[in-house]
Design a protein around this motif. Structure first.
Motif, short mmCIF file in Angstrom:
data_model
loop_
_atom_site.label_atom_id
_atom_site.label_comp_id
_atom_site.label_asym_id
_atom_site.label_seq_id
_atom_site.Cartn_x
_atom_site.Cartn_y
_atom_site.Cartn_z
N PHE A 78 33.66 30.46 53.85
CA PHE A 78 32.92 31.25 53.26
C PHE A 78 33.16 32.54 54.22
O PHE A 78 32.60 33.60 54.04
N ASP A 79 34.14 32.66 54.86
CA ASP A 79 34.59 33.84 55.58
C ASP A 79 35.75 34.74 54.62
O ASP A 79 36.89 34.28 54.28
N ARG A 80 35.03 35.76 54.09
CA ARG A 80 35.80 36.82 53.42
C ARG A 80 37.37 37.14 53.46
O ARG A 80 38.09 36.96 52.95
N GLU A 81 37.42 37.31 54.88
CA GLU A 81 38.80 37.99 55.42
C GLU A 81 39.66 36.75 55.47
O GLU A 81 41.05 36.69 54.88
N THR A 82 39.47 35.36 55.90
CA THR A 82 40.22 34.36 55.84
C THR A 82 40.49 33.92 54.41
O THR A 82 41.81 33.61 54.32
N LEU A 83 39.67 34.04 53.44
CA LEU A 83 39.70 33.59 52.10
C LEU A 83 40.82 34.49 51.42
O LEU A 83 41.86 34.28 50.52
N LEU A 84 40.56 35.83 51.63
CA LEU A 84 41.55 36.78 51.18
C LEU A 84 43.07 36.67 51.78
O LEU A 84 43.94 37.15 50.99
N GLY A 85 43.05 36.41 53.07
CA GLY A 85 44.39 36.17 53.73
C GLY A 85 45.14 34.83 52.99
O GLY A 85 46.29 34.93 52.81
N VAL A 86 44.32 33.80 52.73
CA VAL A 86 45.14 32.90 51.87
C VAL A 86 45.48 33.06 50.41
O VAL A 86 46.45 32.59 50.11
N LEU A 87 44.53 33.98 49.99
CA LEU A 87 44.95 34.43 48.49
C LEU A 87 46.02 35.17 48.45
O LEU A 87 47.03 35.01 47.59
N ASN A 88 46.34 36.04 49.57
CA ASN A 88 47.39 37.03 49.51
C ASN A 88 48.56 36.52 50.03
O ASN A 88 49.67 36.78 49.68
N ASP A 89 48.52 35.47 50.96
CA ASP A 89 49.90 35.20 51.85
C ASP A 89 50.07 33.63 51.65
O ASP A 89 50.96 33.31 52.41
N SER A 90 49.63 33.16 50.83
CA SER A 90 50.11 31.56 50.62
C SER A 90 50.33 31.24 49.26
O SER A 90 50.00 31.76 48.37
#
Length: 308
Positions: A78-90
């Protein structure tokens, strides 16, 4: 979290297979217009819209659950920054973005376009994109160089062929169980659809067999055959192969025995008995297909035999 990931994978696979294979079935197996065409049926657009929505919801659940597992922290889901990091970098994040975009476009198409061949073609194309996206996060995506150039396309073709089969089975199962199936016109349309699928079905089985062998070469290997029974992955893969063999057997019965029996019943003006037999066979084949999807979802979470 692992249970949530498996459930989300199952929901995505099933939703994508129907979203791809069922409208494709409408294009090659049902009349373009008139009695028996998909345009005259009440269920295609609601069912396909529901499948697109299911893919969207399941993809979000999959993203959140997989992110939590990767971070080893449930709060990361539920962490926005972590989710965005996964979406952008994996690769997994990129696959989910593509999946969500295609499924959302399919849902919009179901809501705004009238039933017809244009809608079916759009949905089949978008469903194919959703199906292909699973290869980005499969075992084949890990391979590099020549292995990756062979394994990943084989994964894509394997997924698409499975989608064609499962989508057609879904359509047949609904047609065999829907109200009005007892009319001679409906039975005649069903018979034509079965004949229309027969050639496609043979090609689908051939593609699944060839790509399955290619995938097994990378995931099991010659040295791993003797160790199949010593790992969870190997045992589940053997069960999957057995279910696939059972599906081929049922498909053969449908093509060479049940479909001709339906034709004879139609000629005699009484196809009730043939329809009952065909309905049982199709439903059983569909259930085996769903069991295969369950195993695929689990196998994707395990290390293959060749890596053990």
């Amino acid at each position: 979290m692992e249970t949530a990931v498996v459930i989300a994978r199952i929901a995505q696979f099933i939703g994508a297979a129907i979203l791809f294979g069922t409208p494709l079935f409408f294009l090659y197996a049902l009349p373009k217009a008139g009695v028996g065409s998909a345009m005259t049926l009440p269920w295609p657009r609601p069912v396909l819209g529901a499948c697109a929505l299911a893919v969207i919801v399941a993809a979000i659940v999959y993203l959140c659950s997989q992110t939590a597992m990767m971070a080893d922290d449930p709060a990361a889901a539920f962490d926005r920054e972590t989710l965005l990091g996964v979406l952008n970098d994996s690769a997994m994040g990129h696959a989910v973005v593509a999946r969500l975009a295609a499924a959302l476009a399919a849902l919009v198409a179901c809501l705004v376009l009238k039933p017809g061949r244009i809608l079916w073609a759009i949905l089949a194309a978008l469903g194919a994109a959703v199906m292909a996206s699973f290869a980005w996060t499969g075992h084949g995506a890990v391979d590099e160089g020549l292995h990756g150039l062979i394994h990943t396309p084989a994964d894509v073709l394997h997924l698409l062929a499975a989608g064609v089969w499962l989508g057609a089975l879904t359509a047949f199962a609904i047609l065999l169980c829907a109200p009005g199936r007892a009319s001679l016109e409906s039975q005649a349309v069903l018979h034509r659809a079965l004949e229309g699928f027969s050639g496609i079905g043979s090609a689908v089985v051939a593609v699944i067999l060839v790509t399955g062998l290619i995938n097994s070469w990378f995931l099991v290997g010659l040295a791993g055959i003797a160790r199949m029974g010593a790992s969870t992955y190997g045992v589940l893969l053997l069960v999957k192969i057995a279910l696939f063999a059972a599906m081929i057997g049922l498909a053969g019965l449908n093509r060479f025995f049940h479909t001709p029996a339906l034709a004879r019943g139609l000629d005699a003006g009484d196809a009730v008995s043939a329809l009952k037999t065909l309905r049982v066979s199709i439903i059983l084949e569909t259930l085996f297909g769903l069991a295969v999807v369950l195993l695929v979802a689990i196998l994707g979470m395990l290390a293959p035999v060749a890596a053990q």
